[in-house]
Design a protein around this motif. Structure first.
Motif, short mmCIF file in Angstrom:
data_model
loop_
_atom_site.label_atom_id
_atom_site.label_comp_id
_atom_site.label_asym_id
_atom_site.label_seq_id
_atom_site.Cartn_x
_atom_site.Cartn_y
_atom_site.Cartn_z
N TRP A 1 29.21 98.84 109.63
CA TRP A 1 28.85 97.50 110.09
C TRP A 1 29.85 97.16 110.69
O TRP A 1 30.60 98.23 111.29
N ASP B 1 31.80 93.23 105.01
CA ASP B 1 31.51 94.14 103.57
C ASP B 1 32.88 95.80 103.45
O ASP B 1 33.15 96.38 102.49
N ASN C 1 26.69 85.98 102.31
CA ASN C 1 27.57 85.63 103.32
C ASN C 1 26.62 84.24 103.88
O ASN C 1 26.75 83.80 104.95
N CYS D 1 30.26 87.11 107.27
CA CYS D 1 29.71 87.77 108.34
C CYS D 1 30.25 87.48 109.20
O CYS D 1 29.64 86.66 110.00
N PHE E 1 27.67 86.52 112.14
CA PHE E 1 26.20 85.39 112.05
C PHE E 1 26.53 84.11 111.86
O PHE E 1 26.09 83.09 111.98
N ILE F 1 23.42 96.07 113.31
CA ILE F 1 23.56 95.08 114.50
C ILE F 1 24.63 95.60 114.90
O ILE F 1 25.22 95.64 115.90
S1 SF4 Z 1 25.90 91.41 111.34
FE1 SF4 Z 1 27.60 90.35 109.58
S2 SF4 Z 1 27.26 91.64 107.95
FE2 SF4 Z 1 26.28 93.03 109.15
S3 SF4 Z 1 27.21 94.20 109.58
FE3 SF4 Z 1 27.36 92.43 111.13
S4 SF4 Z 1 29.14 90.87 110.37
FE4 SF4 Z 1 28.51 91.93 108.55
#
Ligand code: SF4
Ligand SMILES: Cc1ncc(C[n+]2csc(CCOP(=O)(O)OP(=O)(O)O)c2C)c(N)n1
Ligand SMILES: Cc1ncc(C[n+]2csc(CCOP(=O)(O)OP(=O)(O)O)c2C)c(N)n1
Ligand code: SF4
Ligand SMILES: [Mg+2]
Ligand SMILES: [Mg+2]
Lengths: 343, 627, 343, 627
Positions: free
Chosen positions: A25, A31, A130, A209, A212, D56
């Protein structure tokens, strides 16, 4: 079929419940704290790793099973609440945890979710809300607030979000709770309750999150505002909140949940929280206290009632059938229609 | 068989094809069923073709409401419900209008003449009564006032007029039973059981049935009195079975033989629902059934159960398979046993939901994104659905793979005598759950690799609850062996190759392919699925007529039997009759570069043997004779 | 694009709204009376046939469009509430009616239904709830009562049904009503209200399937019991029922809707129905009055509130964008990134 | 171009392939993009290959977190991002470890040496620093302390340390810009625009960029100073465009040319989401977009809009197509225009979601139950996605049919210079809504038949709101002409045939097929989709080397161009490179009985031209030379 050995539960620590896989992550993602809460809780739960399964869909949240040294399935988008009832029905003795994001569970998986709740299959569903699509890089989700500007709504979204607690209560859920990623103890308490519940248990987890939708819950879960903004529901207690419990929730003349000053109305006028009320109406009213995150928001167990559980009811039918008809006799089955002999 | 009507005056026939046609509310399916069962118990060989509309009860008297049931009974081995019926029982004008065209030239029409009044005639689109003009010229017509005779027979029983009138199908059944010297007892017994507790209904139905029978005796129908002797089938105990029941029983047998519980996740859909119904009854076999919220949930739950060590099953028809593709693709990636049963029906879209077709072969082969190969097998006769189900489960478990099992509406609802197998003779299936670690890790400790493969390239089935084998599976590409997520280019190619190789390997476990007929013929008929009956009928007739012809019928469509290519190359003509527009034909052409010729048909109706013979002749002529 | 001509609405009768296609339901099916109610109502609604579309899924109920001399689509199982928003967004000036059974809309189509309600697309959804799968010949549905013996549940079903009104309210529905196939006037009143509502309108219609679930509603909708068993909700009125209005609905101390004798509590203690309450909690409580059909059951409009409608909000964004940026200029679009010239 | 670094000392190169690799958080995609755009504006031809993980931001410093961007720039026409990079920019040890193997022998490695400390080395799995052992033997290594130099450059700007450090990718960009004499202005301008309002960020990024540029000047990198002249492209105005943007614009252009509004129903999925994002921006074109609750709803809404007279569009990738099958089947039955856009990615199941593959061809062809044929077309280069979109809409509207348009991850994200078409030159598309009754009924009154066909066998598009044309459509089989429900056997065959014939008819509207290269060669390379670039590159090189080779590239996969069979039969060898396991190969073999040889690849990476040349040689050798 192998079943769990009847030996004492071995002593484990967080480490035993973690896999050797890198956690992937984004740094700072909410998370992580949920994962830690779960990994720290499980050693105390009186369960074994081999009898525990995590099933998820697709999304950032859904990567969860890879990090748990239990059985696990990272399935496809939206289908964890469809797949997990099959496992639970087949193997009622296994603990099944279902993990997914707000897109996974409420958008593409919404139907499976409400039917799993209706059927009351004994699975523990953790919905990491989120209010955004993380893994696909930032589109709005069915819990995003109206007007949200995202990649897919450059002019702002025009549709009202779901309130996951209301959706669950409308779908006959027997256990519904809410917690947030900034409070490990509270998360663990909710997950424990979900685990103990005999039936489908939905726990909404407010999750940040930071890439985003950073700060989506800052106005209610940040340490400094939490006391004013989170209403911690406690079964059998008058619903109060605020640093000194100076505010509370009462029903107004029309039966709507309303925030009141305790000094104004007196403690006795406060609504006493009854999570076990067979009628979900008051729990529903509580879920409407805050639609969105600008206003004081209840967390805790909204509803926890006993009603027939699907997997055990299925097993009971099987047992009854065997008791009544005897175990299946294949020869007899093949000869159960009229037959004739040719010689 | 003591109650068989006196057969001394009956002329012997070797077979007859009867078609019962009436209104949806007239009970034609039941009538056909009863006649079939009585014939089965009498010892005939037989094959049936139920043919009904999609509506539950379309408006009475209309063409849309016509429901028919065709059955062929014979004193020898047969494989189809016959080409053109010899006898058409038409319970109303609409039934006559819709089905007369199917009758053989000079055939016999039995009509319930009471129904040929203005309203019904108009509904059926007749300007004048076909009984009065030359519509029926050339046919033998037997006019029977069935409704009034039934009412008459019931008049002293205290039955309501409407209920009495409803028994008229039993009158028809009685009459036909007399004509073909059927035993009465099975039907009388059945009426007792079926309507137990409803004495009036029992009385009315029996009275109607006997009245129909008596009508034959007394109404000078002597020239229509026939006898069809029992068929000399292989010795054994037989039952008359339809494809869906045989398939359900085959699944139960497979669970029994593998000692693995069955789990069915299903969503109702015609013509597959009856498998769900049947399996739901057998909870004492440990069969769990879940009527899911939709097809995706149905296959999902089945996959969840498979992960838990059960045999995950899902039953559906084309629209359902179209929805399940993504989850089946996940099963391909997870390498777990799963059986997807597709009872095909007329497509595309909602299509002809109660009519037969076999046009989902390409969907079964390719209905998933990415390279997602899986075994496809097809049943070929109602009773053989039992074996096909066993085979599907064998492959699924042995090779840890989803399997598509194809049947169709014709097999599902059609029935035939089935020589019951001895339970002891059924194949065993080894589940082989993993129980021990299969690796030693860097620290010298036992560990478990979920994608370590056995000699079949299959991975271990390590089910939750097994200590020490905890592991994660998922739909992202994974490293072979460890199962860890991997985006490595070479590993993806390797995994793609091995997923294909595992499916290809199944071919090694198949019995040698059977070439029926004349192995040295120029012409080979290649088939799959329910066309088996019609193709076999055609082959038999062609060979009887002195023509040389070979027949190959595939039960395994993926992987194809290893020897198929060499076999097919021996023939000048490979002709492929299919209940679709040539799907197997395309596969064969691509696979072997053999110039296979398609005989396609999508009319909601099976081929008849006669039709096939004509079309084969045309097709081979067009392709220019031997090369 | 053609749009409706701006002429006066021609005078029509039931006949004009019926097609020449044979109606293919079983004799005695409740669907007939719903069809008649609709065909008799439409001539008075001030709408034209060409601007009216009926979209359905699959099931007996879903055959409805074939009998309406309007535009119509008999789509696939469960997808009418997914397809119809597309039509409405594309053509906001068209009236879109969505028809389906309890299986079609609440089982396979459940997710589309709740999302259509959440989005508040201005479509009129008529859910024919016969608590059974008719077209597939009698399996239980998500509204069938617990213990129901059907072809797929020979030992009785073990899962709790949905209450469609609760589901809709949990899903943020802005208009929710209930009626039944034995009362043409009431049906027409509800359909009219649904049509008038600017947003997604769900009308649950209790419908008898006389072949596979005959008499499912006999205990509440038959002429002789109706007076005692149906609670006719009227906006702004105290909720009373019974032949002489001798019973009523009040909220108990915990905010739950309860049936009371008016003589005992007095008229003033009765709950005054407020369909326009922005908080759906009381409507939800009313939906729980009877979960199943054994007890007095509210019919009428549970909820009718104004909130932004999706199709018009979408159109508004388009109009704003055109106002702000001018109508789309293709040449400008193609040149909107950095360009260079080669000569 | 005034700001191009002094080019007098630069050696001329005709092309260079540069690969930027770093951590997901290092901004490599942006760096690559900026370099690409500057090169485009400078006038080079170019092609790009973004290559990033599914996470991500996977954990910093790990192999899983490596994100790369490859670009080839040249002074002549090129079609691929190149085989092996000449230069690898490695921002950390993990990037070096994962991508070094791709570098050409003797190539240049530029490393950010600040990152080569113990923790990062360990994360990348290096025991000792590759800068200190012989790992990089044989390569030219340029060690630059990019992080510290960036910090230094930013130190007086008042930027936080962390933010300064984040600008190091601009340092790398500056350095590479100096090495390849790129103009600075486009990047400086872009920084101003992109970070408008964030003055500190602008300052830091510009400082880093300039520092990198200066470093090249001053650090004795003279021998690494090159010049690549603008390519002599066809005259016109160019923009650098990626496939997804081109595709979105093509759709907008199609709506414009047809005067029909666009409606997109979509559910986000990599690598298709950007089309949704792009179309969502252009509301002033009357484009409506709906982010639906799932893929089934997305295509459903699009179909609803099509019924309403809009161009219904849905964008997705493989998993989404697998879900949409049933609704697409309905569209086949309804005969309505609908465009399904599949940006393919690695499968099966979740597979390799950010990597490219082209393995959904069979799914597009056959992923529906029943006989449900539809046109399939494929884009072949990023810019050509524009034309492909126009063509998909043309076919959908003209023939009233759902169309599948295939693109893939490589086309979607890769970019190339595109000569902008003149709007006036775009083809027009006729929507031809029905406005009048087309029949007279029995009573002599005008009536409307929704399935009355035109010369293309297409049915009228009669949209709600049109008086007098009220009609019902549905997925049950219908009578041709009237559209009324029909279970008639002959009608079902007829409708099945006509649905196929209508699709086949599209072939009549296609331009003649282009055979590139040597029409008289023995060897023909047959391709489709994004392999075009690599195949073209291979053909050019093979021909340059004196070998004769022909090239046919298909944009229409169903129906196939009429002349294809005859063309292919002319060649001794037909070789089909595909980013799957041979899907087009199977179609060609089945269709024409031509012994097409597959060159399959599923590694998440496009073919390179060099790799293709080798594999073609091996494949033709194995198949035994000319026949
Ligand atoms: S995009 Fe957002 S929900 Fe996904 S791992 Fe990154 S911070 Fe966490
Ligand atoms: C069938 C299918 N559709 C779409 C996707 C793309 N997809 C992956 S995750 C995701 C949504 C992620 O959002 P959420 O569930 O809220 O999880 P988060 O990433 O926010 O934790 C989507 C649309 C997919 N993988 N499969
Ligand atoms: C994808 C798909 N799944 C299943 C079916 C079969 N099917 C047709 S109607 C129906 C349910 C009918 O029940 P309901 O929606 O309650 O309508 P009713 O017939 O009772 O009016 C089902 C399961 C189908 N046509 N398509
Ligand atoms: S089966 Fe039931 S719902 Fe369907 S038409 Fe018949 S009575 Fe009506
Ligand atoms: Mg999310
Ligand atoms: Mg129903």
């Amino acid at each position: 079929m192998s079943t769990a050995p009847e030996t004492a539960i071995p002593v484990t620590t967080k480490k035993d419940w973690a896999t050797d896989q890198e956690v992937r992550w984004c740094p700072g993602c909410g998370d992580y704290s949920i994962l830690t809460a779960v990994q720290l809780m499980l050693p105390d739960l009186g369960v074994t790793r081999e009898n525990t399964v995590f099933i998820s869909g697709i999304g950032c949240a859904a990567r969860f099973p890879y990090y748990m040294n239990t059985y696990g399935m990272h399935s496809i988008h939206g289908r964890a609440p469809a797949i997990s009832p099959g496992l639970k029905l087949a193997r009622p003795e296994i603990d099944v945890w279902v993990i997914g994001g707000d897109g996974d569970m409420l958008s593409i998986g919404g139907n499976h979710l409400i039917h799993a709740l209706r059927r009351n299959v004994n699975i523990n569903i953790l919905l990491f809300n989120n209010r955004i699509y993380g893994l696909t890089k930032g589109q709005y989700s069915p819990t995003s607030e109206v007007g949200k500007v995202t990649k897919s709504t450059p002019f702002g979204s025009v549709d009202a979000p779901f309130n996951p607690i209301s959706v669950a209560l409308g779908a006959e859920a027997s256990f519904v709770a809410r917690t947030h990623d900034m409070d490990r103890k509270h998360m663990q308490a909710m997950f424990r309750r979900a685990h103990a519940h005999q039936g489908a248990a939905l726990v909404e987890v407010f999750q940040n999150c930071n890439v985003f939708n950073d700060g989506a819950y800052d106005t209610i879960t940040k340490k400094d505002v939490r006391g004013h903004m989170l209403i911690d529901l406690q079964h059998g207690e008058p619903i109060r909140f605020g640093p000194d419990g100076e505010r509370g929730v009462a029903l107004d003349g029309r039966g709507l949940a309303t925030i009141v000053d305790v000094a104004d109305v007196g403690v006795d006028a406060l609504l006493v929280h009854d999570e076990a009320d067979p009628d979900p109406s008051v729990a529903f009213a509580l879920s409407r206290l805050s639609n969105g995150v600008g206003r004081p928001t209840p967390i805790g167990v909204f509803r926890a009632v006993d009603r027939p559980e699907y997997a055990s009811a299925t097993s009971a039918q099987l047992a009854e059938a065997q008791a009544a008809q005897g175990p299946g006799d294949l020869h007899a089955l093949l000869h159960s229609q009229p037959t004739w002999d040719v010689s | 068989m003591t109650d068989v009507a006196d057969s001394s005056t009956a002329r012997e026939l070797s077979q007859v094809i009867i078609r019962f046609a009436g209104d949806s509310g007239d009970g034609m399916q039941l009538t056909g069923d009863r006649f079939t069962n009585a014939s089965a118990l009498f010892g005939n060989d037989l094959a049936t073709l139920p043919d009904f509309p999609a509506e539950i009860r379309a408006p009475a008297g209309t063409l849309a409401g016509v429901s028919a049931f065709q059955v062929q009974i014979s004193d020898h081995d047969i494989t189809t419900p016959g080409d053109a019926p010899n006898v058409l029982v038409a319970m109303n004008p609409a039934a006559l209008k819709s089905d007369l065209g199917r009758l053989e030239p000079g055939g016999t029409v039995i009509v319930n003449e009471d129904t040929f009044e203005d309203r019904n005639l108009a509904k059926a689109g007749y300007d004048t009564s076909p009984l009065d003009d030359d519509t029926l010229g050339g046919y033998t017509v037997i006019r029977v006032p069935m409704t009034s005779l039934t009412m008459e027979a019931c008049k002293d029983l205290g039955v309501k007029t409407r209920d009495a009138e409803r028994s008229k199908n039993f009158f028809a059944l009685g009459l036909i039973s007399w004509m073909y010297t059927r035993p009465l007892e099975p039907t009388l017994d059945w009426i007792d059981k079926k309507f137990a507790g409803k004495e009036l209904v029992i009385g009315a139905n029996k009275a109607a049935f006997k009245a129909g029978h008596a009508y034959g005796e007394t109404a000078e129908l002597g020239e229509h009195h026939f006898m069809i002797r029992p068929a000399a089938l292989e010795p054994g105990t037989y039952t008359n079975i339809n494809g869906n029941t045989a398939l359900a029983w085959g699944l139960i047998a497979a669970g029994h033989q593998a000692k693995v519980p069955l789990f069915l996740g299903s969503y109702p859909i015609t013509p597959a629902s009856d498998i769900l119904h049947e399996l739901s009854k057998h909870k004492n076999f440990g069969v769990r059934t879940l009527q899911a919220e939709d097809e995706i949930a149905a296959v999902g739950a089945a996959l969840g159960a498979s992960y838990g060590g059960h045999i995950g099953l899902t039953t559906t028809s084309g629209p359902g398979v179209a929805l399940k593709g993504e989850t089946i693709g996940l099963a391909v990636s997870l390498e777990l046993p799963l059986v997807i049963i597709d009872i095909q029906r007329g497509g595309p879209s909602t299509g002809l939901p109660t009519k037969t077709e076999a046009s989902d072969l390409m969907l079964a082969m390719y209905g998933r994104h990415g390279e997602a190969p899986l075994p496809v097998i097809a049943a070929y006769s109602p009773a053989q659905c039992f074996e096909a189900a066993l085979e599907a489960v064998r492959i699924a478990i042995t090779y840890r793979t989803p399997v598509v099992l194809l049947s169709d509406g014709y097999l599902a609802n059609g029935s035939e005598p089935w020589r019951l197998p001895d339970v002891a003779s059924l194949p065993t299936i080894e589940a082989n759950y993993a129980t021990e670690p299969n690796q030693v890790n860097e620290d010298g400790e036992p560990s478990f690799w979920p994608y370590q493969r056995d000699e079949n390239l299959a991975r271990p089935w390590a089910i939750p609850g097994t200590p020490g084998l905890m592991h994660r599976v998922g739909g992202i590409e994974k490293q072979d062996g460890t199962g860890n997520i991997s985006y490595d280019p070479a590993n993806h190619q390797h995994m793609t190759d091995i997923r294909q190789a595992r499916i290809d390997k199944i071919a090694e476990s198949l019995p040698p392919l059977d070439v029926a007929g004349d192995a040295d013929a120029d012409l080979c008929l290649l088939g799959w699925g329910s066309t088996w009956g019609a193709i076999t009928g055609a082959v038999n007739r062609m060979r009887a007529g002195g023509q040389k012809v070979a027949q190959i019928h595939l039960t395994h469509l993926n992987p194809l039997p290893t020897e198929l290519g060499d076999l097919l190359r021996r023939f000048d003509h490979v002709v492929v009759p299919e209940m679709n527009m040539g799907q197997l034909t395309r596969i064969i052409r691509a696979e072997y570069l053999v110039d296979a010729i398609s005989i396609p048909k999508v009319m909601g109706q099976p081929f008849t043997a006669g039709e096939l013979i004509e079309r084969i002749a045309a097709a081979t002529a067009a392709s220019g004779g031997p090369r």
